[in-house]
Design an enzyme around this catalytic site. Structure first.
Site, PDB file in Angstrom:
ATOM      1  N   HIS A 159      43.135  55.383  27.132  1.00 19.55           N
ATOM      2  CA  HIS A 159      44.126  55.341  26.042  1.00 19.55           C
ATOM      3  C   HIS A 159      45.507  55.820  26.479  1.00 19.55           C
ATOM      4  CE1 HIS A 159      41.212  54.168  23.115  1.00 19.55           C
ATOM      5  NE2 HIS A 159      40.488  55.258  23.243  1.00 19.55           N
ATOM      6  N   ASP A 195      34.527  50.135  27.092  1.00 12.09           N
ATOM      7  CA  ASP A 195      34.478  51.197  26.085  1.00 12.09           C
ATOM      8  C   ASP A 195      34.551  50.564  24.686  1.00 12.09           C
ATOM      9  OD1 ASP A 195      35.292  54.442  25.893  1.00 12.09           O
ATOM     10  OD2 ASP A 195      36.108  53.250  24.232  1.00 12.09           O
ATOM     11  N   HIS A 197      36.418  51.385  22.303  1.00 18.48           N
ATOM     12  CA  HIS A 197      37.812  51.319  21.841  1.00 18.48           C
ATOM     13  C   HIS A 197      38.677  50.477  22.781  1.00 18.48           C
ATOM     14  CE1 HIS A 197      36.173  55.238  20.344  1.00 18.48           C
ATOM     15  NE2 HIS A 197      36.789  54.873  19.230  1.00 18.48           N
ATOM     16  N   ASP A 284      30.364  54.393  24.239  1.00 19.44           N
ATOM     17  CA  ASP A 284      30.431  54.621  22.788  1.00 19.44           C
ATOM     18  C   ASP A 284      30.150  53.338  22.002  1.00 19.44           C
ATOM     19  OD1 ASP A 284      32.832  53.752  23.872  1.00 19.44           O
ATOM     20  OD2 ASP A 284      34.061  55.322  22.965  1.00 19.44           O
TER      21      ASP A 284
HETATM   22  N1  Q9C Z   1      36.811  60.323  13.438  1.00 19.89           N
HETATM   23  C1  Q9C Z   1      37.709  57.372  23.913  1.00 19.89           C
HETATM   24  O1  Q9C Z   1      36.654  56.831  23.635  1.00 19.89           O
HETATM   25  N2  Q9C Z   1      39.668  58.701  16.980  1.00 19.89           N
HETATM   26  N3  Q9C Z   1      38.544  57.813  22.977  1.00 19.89           N
HETATM   27  C2  Q9C Z   1      38.535  59.498  16.624  1.00 19.89           C
HETATM   28  C3  Q9C Z   1      37.019  60.276  14.849  1.00 19.89           C
HETATM   29  C4  Q9C Z   1      39.989  58.766  18.375  1.00 19.89           C
HETATM   30  C5  Q9C Z   1      38.261  57.670  21.577  1.00 19.89           C
HETATM   31  C6  Q9C Z   1      38.269  59.465  15.164  1.00 19.89           C
HETATM   32  C7  Q9C Z   1      38.983  58.078  19.245  1.00 19.89           C
HETATM   33  C8  Q9C Z   1      39.353  58.172  20.701  1.00 19.89           C
HETATM   34  C9  Q9C Z   1      38.078  57.618  25.336  1.00 19.89           C
HETATM   35 ZN    ZN Z   2      36.015  54.970  23.282  1.00 25.58          ZN
END
Ligand code: Q9C
Ligand code: ZN
Length: 341
Positions: A159, A195, A197, A284
């Site tokens: 990110h 991933d 995301h 994830d």
């Molecule tokens: N309610 C990676 O997987 N938002 N980052 C979280 C939780 C941020 C994920 C919300 C997610 C970032 C590296």
């Molecule tokens: Zn992620």
């Protein structure tokens, strides 16, 4: 395959993540990497090596010098300002405002971030530097002739933009590895991000370039983080037009559907004929991940690894997300074992 790991990742252990109006225990916590390491050792995946020290030069090939300097000093500056808690950005340059770097630490935290869930405290800088060194050590192994290597990076990286942290990421380890391959003479490098995301940082870093092909399969940003990048009509810009591929999926997506995008991405990579591949490896996508909405099962990660191996490319895996700590070791190592068999 060899794994690169350092216990210094434990230096990043913030107490807070802003979530749902509460400061919760962070999803991105030290036990994630330690659990993956235990599974690597249990399964006899291969040797585990400590990282070499590369300094900041390869980091600054991807990140701006002022951003790196900000991260290096952030926690001290926060303490010097007399703040009682962890450093959390809470103000940004909104539309129509002035994009200049403020002196005040609250202002600089906002200038160099795009989200508020990623708190900073003592040790974050050291862990982020170590994570980049872990990635660069894996790159060195593969550049030196290993078929593949696993960079057990923590904190994750995908990110992070050239000058923005967020989404639990500070240095974009996958981008740093891709750039290192280029700087050592590779003509073309591909970064495949699996991933859950969108790999917004990696996309943004290489968006106007054709020497690094970026591909990401992820949850629809209309519904999930990072919300403001990662749509399918983002195909690259200028010289980079045609060298970014996003594939987005809705809630409930199982491997049988996700897999079709993986096939599309792999075909694009094969056509591109890169000299090296970087896999931004998040797990994830797992059915029980606490912050995600895909439905991949543990055995699916074996198939994923197998498909990536079929590309026949020198490959560096950088660890990204995955928040079901109980399953993270099995899922991450399944990708690597699938790759080897
Ligand atoms: N309610 C990676 O997987 N938002 N980052 C979280 C939780 C941020 C994920 C919300 C997610 C970032 C590296
Ligand atoms: Zn992620």
């Amino acid at each position: 395959m060899k794994t690169v790991f350092s216990p210094l990742h434990n230096r990043r252990s913030v107490k807070t993540e802003l979530d749902g109006g509460l400061l919760i225990e962070p999803h991105e916590k030290p036990s994630r990497a330690n659990t993956i390491l235990a599974r690597v050792q249990d399964q006899g995946l291969g040797d585990v090596l400590e990282p070499d020290e590369f300094g900041l030069e390869p980091v600054k090939r991807v990140h701006s010098a002022d951003y790196v300097e900000f991260l290096a000093r952030c926690w001290q500056d926060w303490l010097a300002a007399g703040k009682p808690g962890e450093a959390i950005p809470a103000v940004w340059c909104g539309r129509g405002m002035r994009a200049r770097v403020p002196k005040d630490i609250d202002g600089r935290l906002g200038f160099y971030s795009f989200a508020a869930e990623t708190s900073i405290s003592d040790g974050t800088w050291e862990a982020a530097c170590t994570s980049a060194n872990v990635a660069l050590t894996a790159q060195k192994l593969v550049a030196g002739g290993e078929r593949a290597a696993f960079a057990l990076c923590r904190p994750p990286g995908h990110h992070a933009h050239a000058d923005l942290f967020g989404g639990y990421c500070f240095f974009n380890n996958a981008a740093i590895v891709a750039q290192a391959f280029r700087d050592q003479g590779a003509e073309r490098v591909a970064v495949l991000d699996v991933d859950f995301h969108h790999g917004n940082g990696t996309q943004a870093i290489f968006y106007q370039r054709q020497d690094v092909l970026t591909l990401s399969l992820h949850g629809d940003p209309d519904l999930v983080f990072p919300h403001f990048l990662g749509f399918e009509d983002e195909t690259g810009e200028g010289a980079g037009e045609g060298y970014n591929l996003n594939i987005v999926y809705p809630p409930g997506t199982p491997y049988s559907v996700w897999n079709q995008g993986l096939e599309t991405a792999c075909q694009r990579i094969a056509e591109y004929q890169p000299d090296a591949l970087v896999v931004a490896l998040g797990v994830d996508t797992f059915e029980h991940d606490p912050i995600s909405f895909f439905k991949l099962k543990s055995s699916d990660y074996l198939s994923l690894g197998q498909r990536i191996a079929q590309l026949g490319l020198p490959t560096v895996f950088t660890m990204e997300g995955g928040y079901d700590v109980e399953a993270i070791g099995v899922n991450a190592v399944n990708v690597l074992q699938g790759f080897e068999h």
